[in-house]
Every structure is written in structure tokens, then in C-alpha cells.
Design a protein around this motif. Structure first.
Motif, PDB file in Angstrom:
ATOM      1  N   LEU A 195      -1.425  -3.285   7.068  1.00  7.94           N
ATOM      2  CA  LEU A 195      -2.141  -4.418   7.783  1.00  7.94           C
ATOM      3  C   LEU A 195      -2.958  -4.860   6.522  1.00  7.94           C
ATOM      4  O   LEU A 195      -3.382  -6.234   6.970  1.00  7.94           O
ATOM      5  CB  LEU A 195      -2.976  -3.971   9.177  1.00  7.94           C
ATOM      6  CG  LEU A 195      -2.348  -3.866  10.180  1.00  7.94           C
ATOM      7  CD1 LEU A 195      -2.888  -3.359  11.464  1.00  7.94           C
ATOM      8  CD2 LEU A 195      -1.411  -5.018  10.653  1.00  7.94           C
ATOM      9  N   ALA A 196      -3.374  -3.822   5.623  1.00  7.86           N
ATOM     10  CA  ALA A 196      -4.422  -4.529   4.527  1.00  7.86           C
ATOM     11  C   ALA A 196      -3.638  -5.488   3.652  1.00  7.86           C
ATOM     12  O   ALA A 196      -4.249  -6.484   3.211  1.00  7.86           O
ATOM     13  CB  ALA A 196      -4.647  -3.256   3.568  1.00  7.86           C
TER      14      ALA A 196
ATOM     15  N   GLN B  56      -0.836   1.115   7.532  1.00 13.04           N
ATOM     16  CA  GLN B  56      -1.941   0.601   6.429  1.00 13.04           C
ATOM     17  C   GLN B  56      -1.398  -0.627   5.749  1.00 13.04           C
ATOM     18  O   GLN B  56      -2.564  -1.449   5.108  1.00 13.04           O
ATOM     19  CB  GLN B  56      -2.036   1.769   5.496  1.00 13.04           C
ATOM     20  CG  GLN B  56      -0.766   1.829   4.592  1.00 13.04           C
ATOM     21  CD  GLN B  56       0.471   2.520   5.138  1.00 13.04           C
ATOM     22  OE1 GLN B  56       0.558   3.032   6.318  1.00 13.04           O
ATOM     23  NE2 GLN B  56       1.656   2.366   4.366  1.00 13.04           N
TER      24      GLN B  56
ATOM     25  N   PHE C 260      -9.179  -3.605   8.981  1.00 17.07           N
ATOM     26  CA  PHE C 260      -8.302  -4.082   8.099  1.00 17.07           C
ATOM     27  C   PHE C 260      -8.735  -5.646   7.872  1.00 17.07           C
ATOM     28  O   PHE C 260      -8.137  -6.279   6.949  1.00 17.07           O
ATOM     29  CB  PHE C 260      -6.850  -3.619   8.315  1.00 17.07           C
ATOM     30  CG  PHE C 260      -6.410  -2.595   7.930  1.00 17.07           C
ATOM     31  CD1 PHE C 260      -6.451  -2.097   6.533  1.00 17.07           C
ATOM     32  CD2 PHE C 260      -5.865  -1.713   8.824  1.00 17.07           C
ATOM     33  CE1 PHE C 260      -6.047  -0.796   6.086  1.00 17.07           C
ATOM     34  CE2 PHE C 260      -5.548  -0.165   8.735  1.00 17.07           C
ATOM     35  CZ  PHE C 260      -5.381   0.055   6.987  1.00 17.07           C
TER      36      PHE C 260
ATOM     37  N   ARG D 298       0.841  -1.078  -0.048  1.00 15.70           N
ATOM     38  CA  ARG D 298      -0.109   0.002  -0.124  1.00 15.70           C
ATOM     39  C   ARG D 298       1.016   1.223   0.023  1.00 15.70           C
ATOM     40  O   ARG D 298       0.389   2.271  -0.210  1.00 15.70           O
ATOM     41  CB  ARG D 298      -0.997   0.033   1.147  1.00 15.70           C
ATOM     42  CG  ARG D 298      -1.981  -1.156   1.321  1.00 15.70           C
ATOM     43  CD  ARG D 298      -2.863  -1.310   0.003  1.00 15.70           C
ATOM     44  NE  ARG D 298      -3.506  -2.633  -0.071  1.00 15.70           N
ATOM     45  CZ  ARG D 298      -4.755  -2.595   0.121  1.00 15.70           C
ATOM     46  NH1 ARG D 298      -5.271  -1.506   0.360  1.00 15.70           N
ATOM     47  NH2 ARG D 298      -5.421  -3.648  -0.085  1.00 15.70           N
TER      48      ARG D 298
END
Length: 555
Positions: free
Chosen positions: A459-460, A457, A511, A59
Motif C-alpha cells: 500500500l506504500a 505493505q 500508508f 517494498r
């Protein structure tokens, strides 16, 4: 001209340069590439489509290069990241700096504007060599499509040879679409050095003359086999070993020869022993800024230091050099273990004393929760007993990392991944890379609240690819390390360090993982049990948002 009967047309006898690049990475053993896609390298992405390389779509380019850098630390093979031109390349720079200062093999592929648009200030144009030459071992640009495989081989070689580090490869958008001979360039062998007869005699004489010797292990250029051999040899001879800052695990945490970490915030006895020891043998690293506490400790030119490193230039070295052995750790250890030495009583006493200091330092605090706010001491005391032998910890930078330095039982090589350049935002990406590399392994990351939001982010990415780390976010509502320096130099004038944070547990749930917010100490055991159950039974990542008091430190 029409092809003859049974002959393939000429276009089927070639491949695009982008596809040849992918074939070359496969030939070098690359199994995973961390990517933030861009239109500038679509042909490489197309080549990845049918290849055995796992393409992990990230990301943010900083997260992608951190993941690739963590790969390089675990594998002795360069991690691979791919980003686009201009802004993408700028975002990736943080991972390059980490790889440079941490001596990690990394190859960053950067899509570029078409060759025919160069020097016209085209959309997202930048000078790749001007940007990266000072922070990479080599910067290469594929200006001739027929050299695609050769440049991959050169990049992989440059990243691994000598002192490992990052290499940048620019890929002009139009050049990688050109068709070329698909032959793959052979892998270029990397020299590993080794001990000469003179080296063996020198180190033997130095050890025999010493009463308080100390080995210091470091760097990212080890194998588990070499780490095991060194540990057995040290234990046999009752010799001690310390770990360079944030590289614990080469000599296991519970080995009688392991005497602790050396680096910022180190326990005082380990700091003192650098001056007390009469022989330092650095393996895989050199005494640089952090180990010597800002080029202050161990600067007496009469001190005896042996440096074992493949880098003949000794870049980053501080203090005296009594002897250099030009070798990678594996081949040095191969030769070292053939040396038989009589065990001195002084060695036994010296090692035993330091080992007892390390055991006292690493002894877990009480596991029973107290009254009041949550504490990292309680979390570590309840977490550590649950950890399997091969558990791994990752973290970035900040005072929260000291709980891992002190208590985490690193028992294997590369069971601690961190950014030794003090780069924040490394915790979550490195944990994802570790979990993807060794599915089922218990991977813990300890993040500070300030650090977590720099790459949280990703974690997505963890959810998308099935990475299952346990993420502990220590939330003390401040940039704690900077606050500590601030209190030291500008007491009672807190400025620019305080934070107001969101609910990180709710973020984790959004997430796709399990998120648990913990404010009271008595809730920690139950939260840990639930988090580990979610990882093991539901195959999702878990995050514990631990709300702690400010100014509480590990030591």
C-alpha cells in the motif's frame, strides 16, 4: 588516438550493456518495470532514469513480481520485474511460480555478483540456473556484454512463445557496466498457429454431432477483440461457455452464453455439467488438476474433448484428447467465427438450463443490512450495483475469494486477476498493477486477513505512485480454507489456523489512504460510500476492514 574533426570519440559511439537492456525493453513496448533496487544492477537503474519506462519501486520482491505477473495477464506482453541477487531472488520466487502455473508471460531480471567473483562464495552469490531452471521457461545469464540486446529479445520471445510463462535473466554487476554497440536487436515474432482445413472440418463435425456442447475459456493469452468475437458467435448459435477457475470475464458475466466458473469451490451444477456434456472445447487452457477436481472428473477415455492451445506438448493435461488445435485463442477465434452452423433446439435448451442455474447462483443477496456482525453478503450486495461496466476485481487465495467468484460482474477480458496456483499475498500487488495500468478504472481487491499481511505493505507503493484500488479485507481471524480442510479431516481439532490481527484501517491511514473499520452490518453502506468517494474525489486508495464471523462462506 584522437578523433578527427566532426567525429565523436569512440566512447560516445557505445553504451553500457545496462543502458542497452533498457533501450531493448522500450523497443519491445515495455512501459513499466517493478523494481526492488540492488547494487548489483545499478547500471540498469541508471538506464531507466531517462527512459520512458515507469520505474515502480516496490517494498518486497514478492510484491514486485506479483505486480509484474499481473501486468503480463493484462497485456499479452511480458510483465517486467527487477530484483537483486541472493535474498532478493529468493523473495521473487513466489511470483515466478505463479507465472509458471498460470501461464503468464513474465521476465525477471536478477542482478548478480561480478563475473570475476563467481564460484568463490561471494557476498549473496547463488547459482541462478540451479535455483530457477525447474520453474522458468528459460534461465539466461549475460556473460558477454555485447549480447545484452539479443538476450532481452530472446527472453521476451521465450516468455510469449508457445505456452506463455516466466523467464529469468541474470545480470552480472561488472558485465552490465561494459560499453558495447548500442544497436537494438529486432523483436522476434511469436508464432500464433491457427486452424487448418482438417481442424475446421473436425470441430464442425463434432459440434454438429453434439447435443450438449460446452466451451471452456481460460489462460492469459487473449485480446478483448477475440473475446468479443467469441461471445457474439456463441450467442448467435446458442452455445454455452464456462470459465476456467479465476479467469472470468472472457465471455461476459451477463452474456446469455455464460454458464459459470469451473474450479475449486464451484457451484455443483457446473461441476456436474463436465460429466454431462458430450463435447468439451477448451480454448486457451487444458483440463488440468483444478478443472478435473484432482484428475477425477472427465477421465473417461470415451469422452470427447477438443483442446485449443498453442502448447503442442499439452503440459498439465488430464483425461481424453479427441483433437488438438495448435493455436493461440485470437487466431482460433478468427477462424472459428467463419464457421456457420444450424442452431439446434437441443443447444438452446441446454444453454438456457445452465444459464438459469448460473443466474440463480449469481443473484445478489439482500442489500438491506441485518442486525449483528458485518457480512460479506451485505458488502457485495451494496458494492456490485455501483460498479461500472469495466470494473475489475483482484484477489489471491482463500475462501474470501468465493464472494468474487459468485457475485462480481466480470464483463471484459482480464477483469478478474488472481493467482491460480493458490498463492497468497497476490491481492494488493495485483490491484496496484491494475490501477496503474488503467488509471480511473474501478479496481476492487478482496483480501483475507491472513493473505493481506503477506504483501499489505505494498500500500506504500500504491500511495507513492497514485494507485487507487478499493481494498476489502475480510477479517475472520483465521486461515479459513485450511480450517475448512482441517474440520473435514480432523474435526473439532483446530490447530495452526487461528489469527490475532491488527487494525487494518489504521494501517491504511498510516500508508496514506482512507481506512474504515466496520464491525456491524448496518455500517456497511455508509463505509462503501465513504470509500468510493475518497477514491473518486481525493484520488487515494481506500481500505474497508470488515470484521466478520468465522465459518461464514459464500457458498
Amino acid at each position: 588516438m584522437r578523433a578527427g574533426a566532426g567525429e565523436l570519440p569512440a566512447w560516445q559511439l557505445t553504451k553500457s550493456a545496462g543502458h542497452v537492456i533498457v533501450d531493448s525493453l522500450v523497443a519491445h513496448g515495455v512501459t513499466r518495470a517493478y523494481v526492488v533496487p540492488g547494487e548489483s544492477f545499478l547500471d540498469v537503474l541508471d538506464g531507466l532514469h531517462d527512459s520512458p519506462i515507469d520505474t515502480v519501486v516496490c517494498r518486497h520482491e514478492g510484491g514486485a513480481t506479483y505486480m509484474a505477473e499481473a501486468d503480463g495477464k493484462m497485456k499479452q506482453l511480458p510483465g517486467v520485474a527487477m530484483v537483486t541477487r541472493g535474498p532478493g531472488a529468493a523473495n521473487a520466487h513466489v511470483g515466478l511460480h505463479t507465472a509458471w502455473q498460470d501461464s503468464t508471460p513474465l521476465v525477471l531480471f536478477v542482478g548478480l555478483i561480478p563475473f570475476v567473483h563467481r564460484d568463490r562464495e561471494a557476498f549473496q552469490e547463488f547459482d541462478i540456473k540451479a535455483w530457477f531452471n525447474s520453474g522458468a521457461k528459460r534461465v539466461m545469464v549475460l556473460d558477454h556484454a555485447e549480447r545484452a540486446s539479443e538476450i532481452v529479445a530472446e527472453a521476451m520471445f521465450a516468455a510469449m512463445s508457445g505456452r506463455p510463462g516466466p523467464v529469468v535473466v541474470g545480470l552480472p554487476e561488472d558485465v552490465i557496466r561494459e560499453h558495447v554497440d548500442p544497436a537494438v536487436h529486432p523483436v522476434i515474432p511469436v508464432a500464433t498457429g491457427g486452424m487448418t482445413t482438417a481442424d475446421a472440418a473436425a470441430i464442425t463435425a463434432a459440434l454438429l454431432d453434439s447435443t450438449k456442447p460446452l466451451f471452456v475459456t481460460g489462460g492469459n493469452d487473449w485480446s478483448q477483440a477475440a473475446a468479443d468475437k467469441l461471445t457474439a458467435w456463441l450467442e448467435k448459435h446458442h452455445l454455452p461457455a464456462a470459465a476456467e477457475w479465476r479467469t472470468q470475464g472472457t465471455v461476459p458475466f451477463d452474456s446469455p452464453s455464460y454458464v459459470g466458473p469451473i474450479g475449486y469451490g464451484r457451484p455443483r451444477p457446473t461441476y456436474d455439467l463436465l460429466e454431462e456434456t458430450d463435447l468439451l472445447i477448451f480454448v486457451g487452457t487444458v483440463p488440468g488438476d483444478v478443472i478435473t477436481d484432482g484428475f477425477v472428473c472427465r477421465q473417461d477415455w470415451n469422452k470427447k474433448n477438443f483442446l485449443v492451445t498453442i502448447d503442442s506438448s499439452l503440459r498439465g493435461r488430464s483425461g481424453p484428447v479427441s483433437w488438438q488445435i495448435v493455436a493461440k485463442p485470437d487466431v482460433f477465434i478468427r477462424d472459428l467465427v467463419e464457421i456457420e452452423l444450424p442452431v439446434k433446439e437441443e443447444w438452446k435448451a441446454w444453454t438456457s438450463r445452465m444459464r438459469k442455474e448460473q443466474e440463480a447462483f449469481a443473484a445478489l443477496p439482500p442489500a438491506a443490512p441485518g442486525n449483528g456482525p458485518a457480512r460479506m453478503d451485505t458488502l457485495m450486495a451494496n458494492l456490485v450495483p455501483t460498479l461500472p461496466h469495466d470494473a475489475m476485481v483482484t484477489f489471491g487465495a482463500g475462501e474470501h475469494t468465493n464472494w468474487a467468484h459468485r457475485y462480481f460482474p466480470t464483463r471484459r477480458y482480464a477483469s478478474m486477476l488472481s493467482a491460480r496456483n493458490g498463492s497468497m499475498g497476490y491481492s494488493v500487488p495485483s490491484a496496484i498493477a491494475a490501477s496503474l495500468e488503467t488509471p480511473g478504472r474501478r479496481v476492487i481487491t478482496i483480501a483475507g486477513d491472513g493473505e493481506f499481511l503477506m504483501n499489505g505493505q505494498e500500500l506504500a507503493t500504491a500511495a507513492q505512485y497514485g494507485a487507487t484500488p478499493l481494498v476489502v479485507v475480510m477479517d475472520n481471524q483465521e486461515y479459513g480454507t485450511i480450517r475448512t480442510h482441517q474440520e473435514r479431516h480432523y474435526p473439532d481439532r483446530v490447530s495452526g489456523t487461528q489469527l490475532k490481527n491488527p487494525d487494518f484501517a489504521l494501517m491504511a491511514q498510516a500508508f496514506g489512504g482512507l481506512g474504515i473499520r466496520v464491525e456491524q452490518d448496518h455500517d456497511i453502506p455508509q463505509a462503501l460510500t465513504a470509500a468510493l468517494k475518497a477514491i473518486d474525489d481525493d484520488n487515494v486508495f481506500a481500505l474497508i476492514h470488515l470484521i466478520v464471523e468465522q465459518r461464514v462462506k459464500a457458498y
